[in-house]
Design a protein around this motif. Sequence first.
Motif, short mmCIF file in Angstrom:
data_model
loop_
_atom_site.label_atom_id
_atom_site.label_comp_id
_atom_site.label_asym_id
_atom_site.label_seq_id
_atom_site.Cartn_x
_atom_site.Cartn_y
_atom_site.Cartn_z
N LYS A 175 52.47 40.92 35.73
CA LYS A 175 52.03 39.81 35.03
C LYS A 175 52.77 38.51 35.09
CE LYS A 175 50.60 38.60 30.23
NZ LYS A 175 50.39 39.18 28.71
N LEU A 190 52.05 37.21 38.51
CA LEU A 190 50.60 36.27 38.39
C LEU A 190 51.10 34.91 37.85
CD1 LEU A 190 48.13 38.78 37.10
CD2 LEU A 190 48.06 37.64 39.19
N ARG A 191 52.15 34.84 36.71
CA ARG A 191 52.51 33.59 36.21
C ARG A 191 52.88 32.45 37.38
NH1 ARG A 191 53.94 35.84 31.28
NH2 ARG A 191 52.73 35.03 29.62
N LEU A 230 50.50 31.56 39.70
CA LEU A 230 49.58 30.48 39.08
C LEU A 230 50.13 28.95 39.23
CD1 LEU A 230 48.02 32.04 36.09
CD2 LEU A 230 46.82 31.32 37.86
N HIS A 288 48.58 25.77 41.11
CA HIS A 288 48.46 24.57 40.50
C HIS A 288 49.26 23.47 41.36
CE1 HIS A 288 48.91 21.56 37.74
NE2 HIS A 288 47.88 21.84 37.23
N CYS A 348 44.38 45.43 44.81
CA CYS A 348 44.95 44.46 43.87
C CYS A 348 44.08 43.08 44.00
CB CYS A 348 46.24 44.31 44.27
SG CYS A 348 47.28 43.16 43.14
N GLN A 370 42.60 40.38 42.16
CA GLN A 370 42.72 39.28 41.29
C GLN A 370 43.92 38.68 42.03
OE1 GLN A 370 43.44 38.92 37.13
NE2 GLN A 370 42.36 37.38 37.26
N LEU A 397 31.36 42.37 46.50
CA LEU A 397 31.29 42.32 45.23
C LEU A 397 32.53 42.63 44.39
CD1 LEU A 397 29.05 42.39 42.70
CD2 LEU A 397 28.73 44.89 42.99
N GLU A 398 33.49 43.33 44.88
CA GLU A 398 34.59 43.75 44.14
C GLU A 398 35.46 42.38 44.00
OE1 GLU A 398 36.72 46.88 45.83
OE2 GLU A 398 37.24 45.58 47.72
N ILE A 445 33.40 40.55 41.00
CA ILE A 445 33.44 40.76 39.54
C ILE A 445 34.91 40.53 38.71
CG2 ILE A 445 31.45 42.43 40.11
CD1 ILE A 445 33.60 44.86 39.95
N VAL A 446 36.00 40.61 39.58
CA VAL A 446 37.23 40.04 38.84
C VAL A 446 37.09 38.87 38.21
CG1 VAL A 446 38.37 41.71 40.10
CG2 VAL A 446 38.51 39.17 40.81
N ASN A 447 37.96 38.57 37.06
CA ASN A 447 38.32 37.26 36.42
C ASN A 447 38.55 36.37 37.70
OD1 ASN A 447 38.15 36.98 33.62
ND2 ASN A 447 39.03 38.88 33.76
N ARG A 448 38.28 35.16 37.31
CA ARG A 448 38.72 33.70 38.23
C ARG A 448 40.14 33.93 38.46
NH1 ARG A 448 37.00 28.85 35.23
NH2 ARG A 448 38.11 30.01 33.39
#
Lengths: 518, 185, 47
Positions: free
Chosen positions: A249, A252-253, A256, A260, A281, A283, A466-467, A470-473
Amino acid sequence: YDDPPGLHEKTEYLLREWVNMYHNASAGRDSTKAFTMFVHQMNVQGILKTDDLITRFFRLSTEMCTELCYRAFSDQSNPSPSLVRAKCFHTLDAYVRLITLLVKHSGDANNSLTKINLLHKVLGIVAGVLLRDHDFRSTEFQQLPYHRIFIMLFLELSAPEQVLESISVQVLNAFCNTLHILQPSKAPGFAYAWLELVSHRVFLGKMLVLTPQQRAWGMYAQLLIDMFKFLAPFLRNVELPKQIQLLYKGTLRVLLVLLHDFPEFLCDYHYGFCDVIPPNCIQMRNLILSAFPRHMRLPDPFTPNLKVDLLPEITQAPRVLTNFASMIQPANFKKDLDSYINSRSPVTFLSELRSNLQVSNEPGMRYNIPLINALVLYVGTQAISHIQTKGQAPSMGTITHSSHMDIFQNLAVDLDTEGRYLFLNAITNQLRYPNSHTHYFSCTLLYLFAEANTEAIQEQITRVLLERLIVNRPHPWGLLVTFIELIKNPTFKFWNHEFVRCAPEIEKLFDSVARSCM
Amino acid sequence: MVMDQFGMVGLLTFIRAAESDNSLVSLALGSDLTTLGLNLNSPEKLYSNFGGPWAEQPCRPQDIDYHVPSEYLINQNIRDKLASIKLNRYGEDLLFFLFYMFSGDILQLSAAAELYSREWRFHKDERVWITRAPGMVPAEKTGTYERGTYYFFDAANWRKVAKEFHLEYDRLEERPHIPQAFPYN
Amino acid sequence: PLTKNCFFQSQMLEASSQHMPHPSDSERLRLYFPRNLCPTPSYYPQS
């Protein structure tokens, strides 16, 4: 270490002296007065006489500082974490200032080499003490003293001073070297502090903004790859205990913030990152592939009758700063590949292709993923060049009947389900923002779907797309555009396939995506 | 259909397993990345006040070290000579500053407690400090509410604004409780 | 399957997650206005 007799006592005496001088009100601006007097004391004690003695002095000092912290941690009379920290920082910050001043004032003012050499030496010593401490104490290891030394030393050496600005790139290089040595795979007990250091706002600013010509981008990319390599086995095996989740996590931050603030950085190094991020993995990989240059305005993928091939950027090749061609090994395989691309010989190349990609018979570990990724991107870029030399642009019509497409169709047909999944992933990893790679590989994926001689190929193409949807943006623009084309264009007869309706959830998913498209 | 983990059935199996195993969800379906405490729509760069990989909030202004002349820094030796922090000695303006600048910190609670003792009340729905306008008695007063003229502290414009207001007593925060925490010094 | 080294790494990570870096570890020592993070009511301004 065969320290000369008495050196330990001398070092302890000097260190204690320095800490008192540093905190004394008469230390002067930035401790320079205290430093002048202290260097004299170091000379009197003979510490600066030889390189070896200086090295020993720094090792012993680092050990004493960290030892003091361990004593503070175990001192039961100190219940408050804040007080423990204040006690540790009282000594650590003084030690960092001493290192900073020695680096700044070693050699002549404009002799940056002695300064940088000393910095490399000290960082290497601190890293050595950390690794030994990490191995010796195992789960009792504490990151705090080392984290404090590294971050405060970095911040002090980042001060807006002429002497430091003239060596700022070398300072970054020295810290990146040290962080690479201390990468999470080597010192997992230091991993959280490591990521904190790598993502510190000042470090990010220096690495990605303030260093001219993006000269530090490659170093920063290497550090992120170090983190992905550490996480990969846990993510691939979906072994996500709390401590891994925390690190995942946190990563991921950081990504991000990069997406950005520095999307071009992720665009340039996406290939190297996706080479080490495990295929499941999704997302995190989508996040990296969603980056696009800030000057670019992406048309809404759901725009009816979107003419992708008319977009101005669609013919421009994206920067890929990883030398993927050199990753196609061994050399004779690369030679045969080039020969086949140019003249469709040796004819055995295609039938031997699969065995060149396979590395074991262990399910889930059968293939050399970096080799598949490199092969796909290499053949694809060769195909794009070939098409463009004919004055054409990649399209469903121009990508067919070529040695490049022979290779892709052979892989689609000849590989087993695991190999084909990895092959299709390698193609889908190129579906990003509007550029020639996105367009070529989007056409290739749709062409493989249309020309498939078994439904399994079409099913696996659908699965790979598809996989990722279906994950979050976020979702990469090229992925959305390709999937929408697949389900909208009647040429592909998408809705006729059994696998579209294999389960209520799947059917619902397709219907919801289809509705957003219509 | 492809019956191993590399086809649609494999994906479906993973999705279904993720429904019952939280550790799978973060991989299978990913998480809502807008909930990681980063303002992804910010026109500003995020890195310059990035709180770090574990921070749920960006850095507050006072968390960021700027290179200031060392004389500006409080030296260890004079620390004890400086007056300690006593909120009951400060004006309302400073108390409001501490309340709004030190979110998530003991100081925010301490400032709130001091404002409370000066007859300010925090309205939990309006999320604003209010107090009775001096010399103004409520036009209407019952056991559960009152109506009258009050001063609202408008933090956006940093001033007190008089307003007519229907005030439900249960929407006012009680006296703030300050947890026993370990002071730094 | 995870290697033995992976298990060691996970163990070390688990141990170090007990004393995570604190924001003040990366900041100059605050002698006068130190950080004293504490939970405040959700209806207070959080940032």
